[in-house]
Design a protein around this motif. Structure first.
Motif, PDB file in Angstrom:
ATOM      1  N   GLN A   1       4.982   5.385   3.514  1.00 46.66           N
ATOM      2  CA  GLN A   1       5.282   3.985   3.795  1.00 46.66           C
ATOM      3  C   GLN A   1       4.171   3.297   4.591  1.00 46.66           C
ATOM      4  OE1 GLN A   1       8.848   3.080   6.383  1.00 46.66           O
ATOM      5  NE2 GLN A   1       7.284   1.643   7.122  1.00 46.66           N
ATOM      6  N   PRO A   2       3.839   2.058   4.233  1.00 50.68           N
ATOM      7  CA  PRO A   2       2.887   1.307   5.054  1.00 50.68           C
ATOM      8  C   PRO A   2       3.595   0.628   6.232  1.00 50.68           C
ATOM      9  CG  PRO A   2       3.504   0.001   3.143  1.00 50.68           C
ATOM     10  CD  PRO A   2       4.249   1.327   3.033  1.00 50.68           C
ATOM     11  N   ALA A   3       2.806   0.165   7.187  1.00 48.82           N
ATOM     12  CA  ALA A   3       3.238  -0.884   8.126  1.00 48.82           C
ATOM     13  C   ALA A   3       4.565  -0.642   8.823  1.00 48.82           C
ATOM     14  CB  ALA A   3       3.290  -2.219   7.372  1.00 48.82           C
TER      15      ALA A   3
ATOM     16  N   THR B   1       0.811  -1.225   0.000  1.00 53.71           N
ATOM     17  CA  THR B   1       0.000   0.000   0.000  1.00 53.71           C
ATOM     18  C   THR B   1       0.843   1.274   0.000  1.00 53.71           C
ATOM     19  OG1 THR B   1      -0.165  -0.341   2.375  1.00 53.71           O
ATOM     20  CG2 THR B   1      -2.080  -0.954   1.071  1.00 53.71           C
ATOM     21  N   GLY B   2       2.138   1.157  -0.264  1.00 56.72           N
ATOM     22  CA  GLY B   2       3.001   2.341  -0.264  1.00 56.72           C
ATOM     23  C   GLY B   2       2.743   3.233  -1.470  1.00 56.72           C
ATOM     24  N   VAL B   3       3.008   4.537  -1.278  1.00 56.99           N
ATOM     25  CA  VAL B   3       2.813   5.525  -2.341  1.00 56.99           C
ATOM     26  C   VAL B   3       4.089   6.354  -2.455  1.00 56.99           C
ATOM     27  CG1 VAL B   3       1.453   7.516  -3.121  1.00 56.99           C
ATOM     28  CG2 VAL B   3       0.343   5.695  -1.807  1.00 56.99           C
ATOM     29  N   VAL B   4       4.481   6.665  -3.690  1.00 57.89           N
ATOM     30  CA  VAL B   4       5.643   7.540  -3.908  1.00 57.89           C
ATOM     31  C   VAL B   4       5.244   8.676  -4.840  1.00 57.89           C
ATOM     32  CG1 VAL B   4       7.967   7.714  -4.903  1.00 57.89           C
ATOM     33  CG2 VAL B   4       7.355   5.718  -3.531  1.00 57.89           C
ATOM     34  N   GLY B   5       5.581   9.900  -4.445  1.00 57.99           N
ATOM     35  CA  GLY B   5       5.369  11.071  -5.298  1.00 57.99           C
ATOM     36  C   GLY B   5       6.709  11.608  -5.762  1.00 57.99           C
ATOM     37  N   VAL B   6       6.776  12.017  -7.015  1.00 55.47           N
ATOM     38  CA  VAL B   6       8.017  12.558  -7.578  1.00 55.47           C
ATOM     39  C   VAL B   6       7.743  13.970  -8.077  1.00 55.47           C
ATOM     40  CG1 VAL B   6       9.821  12.273  -9.340  1.00 55.47           C
ATOM     41  CG2 VAL B   6       8.724  10.254  -8.326  1.00 55.47           C
ATOM     42  N   LEU B   7       8.548  14.926  -7.611  1.00 52.93           N
ATOM     43  CA  LEU B   7       8.339  16.316  -8.014  1.00 52.93           C
ATOM     44  C   LEU B   7       9.672  16.943  -8.413  1.00 52.93           C
ATOM     45  CD1 LEU B   7       6.271  18.738  -8.107  1.00 52.93           C
ATOM     46  CD2 LEU B   7       7.090  19.308  -5.807  1.00 52.93           C
ATOM     47  N   ASN B   8       9.735  17.417  -9.665  1.00 55.00           N
ATOM     48  CA  ASN B   8      10.951  18.074 -10.135  1.00 55.00           C
ATOM     49  C   ASN B   8      10.874  19.570  -9.888  1.00 55.00           C
ATOM     50  OD1 ASN B   8      12.345  15.771 -11.233  1.00 55.00           O
ATOM     51  ND2 ASN B   8      10.776  15.750 -12.831  1.00 55.00           N
ATOM     52  N   GLY B   9      12.003  20.125  -9.471  1.00 59.61           N
ATOM     53  CA  GLY B   9      12.067  21.567  -9.263  1.00 59.61           C
ATOM     54  C   GLY B   9      12.308  22.299 -10.566  1.00 59.61           C
ATOM     55  N   ARG B  10      12.722  23.554 -10.458  1.00 60.76           N
ATOM     56  CA  ARG B  10      12.866  24.397 -11.654  1.00 60.76           C
ATOM     57  C   ARG B  10      14.008  23.955 -12.556  1.00 60.76           C
ATOM     58  NH1 ARG B  10      11.801  30.201  -8.772  1.00 60.76           N
ATOM     59  NH2 ARG B  10       9.550  29.944  -8.625  1.00 60.76           N
ATOM     60  N   SER B  11      15.089  23.518 -11.915  1.00 60.04           N
ATOM     61  CA  SER B  11      16.205  23.027 -12.723  1.00 60.04           C
ATOM     62  C   SER B  11      16.811  21.808 -12.047  1.00 60.04           C
ATOM     63  CB  SER B  11      17.240  24.148 -12.912  1.00 60.04           C
ATOM     64  OG  SER B  11      17.624  24.632 -11.651  1.00 60.04           O
TER      65      SER B  11
ATOM     66  N   LEU C   1      11.897  12.104   1.208  1.00 64.67           N
ATOM     67  CA  LEU C   1      11.272  12.394   2.503  1.00 64.67           C
ATOM     68  C   LEU C   1      10.295  11.264   2.780  1.00 64.67           C
ATOM     69  CD1 LEU C   1      10.381  16.159   1.876  1.00 64.67           C
ATOM     70  CD2 LEU C   1      12.409  15.274   3.059  1.00 64.67           C
ATOM     71  N   ARG C   2      10.278  10.759   3.995  1.00 63.88           N
ATOM     72  CA  ARG C   2       9.469   9.573   4.251  1.00 63.88           C
ATOM     73  C   ARG C   2       8.528   9.773   5.444  1.00 63.88           C
ATOM     74  NH1 ARG C   2       9.340   6.718   9.229  1.00 63.88           N
ATOM     75  NH2 ARG C   2       9.126   4.503   8.907  1.00 63.88           N
ATOM     76  N   ALA C   3       7.279   9.365   5.271  1.00 63.65           N
ATOM     77  CA  ALA C   3       6.309   9.346   6.374  1.00 63.65           C
ATOM     78  C   ALA C   3       5.669   7.962   6.446  1.00 63.65           C
ATOM     79  CB  ALA C   3       5.233  10.403   6.146  1.00 63.65           C
ATOM     80  N   ASP C   4       5.200   7.588   7.628  1.00 66.65           N
ATOM     81  CA  ASP C   4       4.514   6.303   7.793  1.00 66.65           C
ATOM     82  C   ASP C   4       3.005   6.529   7.931  1.00 66.65           C
ATOM     83  OD1 ASP C   4       4.927   7.541  10.237  1.00 66.65           O
ATOM     84  OD2 ASP C   4       6.153   5.925  11.057  1.00 66.65           O
ATOM     85  N   MET C   5       2.214   5.530   7.535  1.00 65.57           N
ATOM     86  CA  MET C   5       0.758   5.733   7.421  1.00 65.57           C
ATOM     87  C   MET C   5      -0.074   4.845   8.338  1.00 65.57           C
ATOM     88  SD  MET C   5       0.202   6.010   3.278  1.00 65.57           S
ATOM     89  CE  MET C   5       0.782   4.358   2.881  1.00 65.57           C
ATOM     90  N   ASP C   6       0.530   3.843   8.993  1.00 70.46           N
ATOM     91  CA  ASP C   6      -0.283   2.827   9.681  1.00 70.46           C
ATOM     92  C   ASP C   6      -0.655   3.203  11.112  1.00 70.46           C
ATOM     93  OD1 ASP C   6       2.538   2.578  10.117  1.00 70.46           O
ATOM     94  OD2 ASP C   6       2.230   0.608  11.028  1.00 70.46           O
ATOM     95  N   ALA C   7      -1.719   2.570  11.588  1.00 71.75           N
ATOM     96  CA  ALA C   7      -2.206   2.760  12.959  1.00 71.75           C
ATOM     97  C   ALA C   7      -1.929   1.496  13.768  1.00 71.75           C
ATOM     98  CB  ALA C   7      -3.694   3.075  12.935  1.00 71.75           C
ATOM     99  N   LEU C   8      -2.385   1.499  15.026  1.00 72.02           N
ATOM    100  CA  LEU C   8      -2.082   0.409  15.956  1.00 72.02           C
ATOM    101  C   LEU C   8      -3.355  -0.327  16.399  1.00 72.02           C
ATOM    102  CD1 LEU C   8       0.441   2.449  18.076  1.00 72.02           C
ATOM    103  CD2 LEU C   8       0.957   0.174  17.162  1.00 72.02           C
ATOM    104  N   PRO C   9      -3.208  -1.593  16.799  1.00 72.46           N
ATOM    105  CA  PRO C   9      -4.364  -2.340  17.311  1.00 72.46           C
ATOM    106  C   PRO C   9      -4.675  -1.947  18.761  1.00 72.46           C
ATOM    107  CG  PRO C   9      -2.426  -3.759  17.262  1.00 72.46           C
ATOM    108  CD  PRO C   9      -2.005  -2.428  16.676  1.00 72.46           C
ATOM    109  N   ILE C  10      -5.181  -0.732  18.928  1.00 69.69           N
ATOM    110  CA  ILE C  10      -5.500  -0.183  20.259  1.00 69.69           C
ATOM    111  C   ILE C  10      -6.907   0.404  20.188  1.00 69.69           C
ATOM    112  CG2 ILE C  10      -4.952   1.717  21.850  1.00 69.69           C
ATOM    113  CD1 ILE C  10      -2.009   1.398  21.135  1.00 69.69           C
ATOM    114  N   ASP C  11      -7.681   0.217  21.241  1.00 73.16           N
ATOM    115  CA  ASP C  11      -9.023   0.788  21.308  1.00 73.16           C
ATOM    116  C   ASP C  11      -8.914   2.220  21.847  1.00 73.16           C
ATOM    117  OD1 ASP C  11     -11.545   0.097  20.573  1.00 73.16           O
ATOM    118  OD2 ASP C  11     -12.146  -0.653  22.550  1.00 73.16           O
TER     119      ASP C  11
END
Ligand code: NI
Length: 386
Positions: free
Chosen positions: A132-134, A56-66, A73-83
């Motif tokens: 990033q997932p998981a 389920t991972g996603v990657v975005g690519v962005l080019n600058g002006r030159s 840069l990395r972020a995580d997306m998953d939650a925990l098995p907690i009520d």
């Protein structure tokens, strides 16, 4: 605090994104809704978007002006098995699942940076946004790496961050070098022989054997690991039996090891194995170990640690950034990415007072534009560098 003005202007929208993610948490490798929202937003901002990387991972690519360097840069997306027990208006609507580690905020901060960079394009080089997932022990980083993350999207440097609820809003810390522990998870299956509880002599009791094995495992830390070497070996689960009058046939001990030195970890694995073999031999039973390495030791590049702090100082002020000296026995699977690409991982303090992974954990949302600004400035300053 001089967060980037344009990011501050839409911080209400960042709060809305984060609350929506918080209300709909998903466990590791099940982040279908979350990654869908991430991909939709990246596309909306005209960022080249790749989905399904490491499940389920996603990657975005962005080019600058030159042209310039490529910074991940990395972020995580998953939650925990907690009520969730926060009573927030936007508390989890999924029973038993909660964003108790703030990954909803990490995802939002990276989205905030992506939006700003896509709209300003005021940088040279290329930004790679890695969602990033998981992260919570289910191998999301390794899954993305196995899917060719850095072959498809080669990076010169990578950066990640984690919120830190300590009542010190906006304080950024980095531990250069070895920073967070590597971790194994293990299950030890003791297969002995049960009987009527009133006739214990007819059994080979796995509960008595398991209990003594727990005590023997403690001697590894106290008598085999050098006292100067930090190591944790904890049995966290014992499963056996289901009746008052039955001695069961099986007992399973489960737990975790946290280490900083791979050689020491290898020695500990050998000692666990030797103790289990000894118990099996002396009682004439089977003892089977299932041990998995889950996290690598997280090592921050020394130079890039300082650079990350300098960039963060632009956002939170020089007095609010610090090199931290203590290693953390917690683990983080960004470590796996840092083994491939040099980079650094910082913590960003906020006004929350309950610990991460607590069912009452409340994140201080003022962290959102701060994290987004640090991410954005990393691209502006590092992609053009060198
Ligand atoms: Ni976390």
């Amino acid at each position: 605090m001089p967060v980037i003005e344009k990011i501050a202007r839409y911080s209400d929208e960042l709060v809305a994104i984060r609350r929506d993610l918080h209300e709909h948490p998903e466990l590791g490798m099940q982040e279908v809704r979350t990654s869908g929202i991430v991909a939709d937003l990246l596309r909306e901002w005209d960022i080249e978007t790749h989905t399904g990387i490491g499940n389920t991972g996603v990657v975005g690519v962005l080019n600058g002006r030159s042209p310039g360097r490529t910074i991940g840069l990395r972020a995580d997306m998953d939650a925990l098995p907690i009520d969730e027990k926060t009573n927030l208006a936007f508390a989890s609507k999924t029973p038993g699942v909660m964003h108790a580690c703030g990954h909803d905020a990490h995802t939002t901060m990276l989205l905030g940076a992506a939006r700003y960079l896509a709209q300003s394009r005021d940088f040279n080089g290329t930004a790679i946004f890695i969602f990033q997932p998981a992260e919570e022990g289910l191998g999301g980083a390794r899954a993305m790496l196995a899917d060719g993350l850095f072959e498809r999207f080669p990076c010169d440097e990578i950066y990640g961050m984690h919120n830190n609820p300590n009542g010190a809003p906006g304080r950024v810390g980095v531990k250069p070098g070895v920073a967070m522990a590597g971790a194994d998870f293990f299950d030890i299956h003791i297969r002995a022989s049960g009987s009527h509880a009133a006739m214990p002599h007819q059994s080979v009791d796995p509960i008595v054997i398991g209990s003594s094995l727990v005590a023997q495992l403690q001697t590894i830390v106290s008598r085999n690991v050098p006292p100067t070497e930090p190591l944790v070996l904890s049995v966290t689960q014992i499963h056996a039996g289901s009746a008052y009058n039955v001695i069961p046939s099986d007992c399973t001990l489960s737990g975790t090891m946290r280490y900083f030195e791979p050689k020491v970890a290898d020695m500990v694995r050998k000692r666990i194995s030797a103790l289990c073999d000894g118990v099996a031999e002396s009682y004439g039973i089977e003892v089977e170990i299932d041990s998995r390495n889950i996290f690598d030791v997280l090592v921050n590049n020394e130079d890039l640690s300082q650079i990350m702090l300098d960039v963060a100082a632009d956002v939170v002020g020089k007095d609010n950034v610090a090199v931290t000296s203590n290693v953390v026995t917690g683990s983080e699977d960004f470590a796996d990415m840092l083994r491939v690409i040099p980079g650094a991982y910082c913590t960003v303090g906020h006004g929350g007072t309950l610990p991460l992974h607590n069912d009452g954990f409340v994140l201080d949302e003022s962290i959102l534009p701060i994290g987004a600004s640090i991410y954005a400035k990393l691209i502006e300053q590092r992609a053009a560098a060198g």
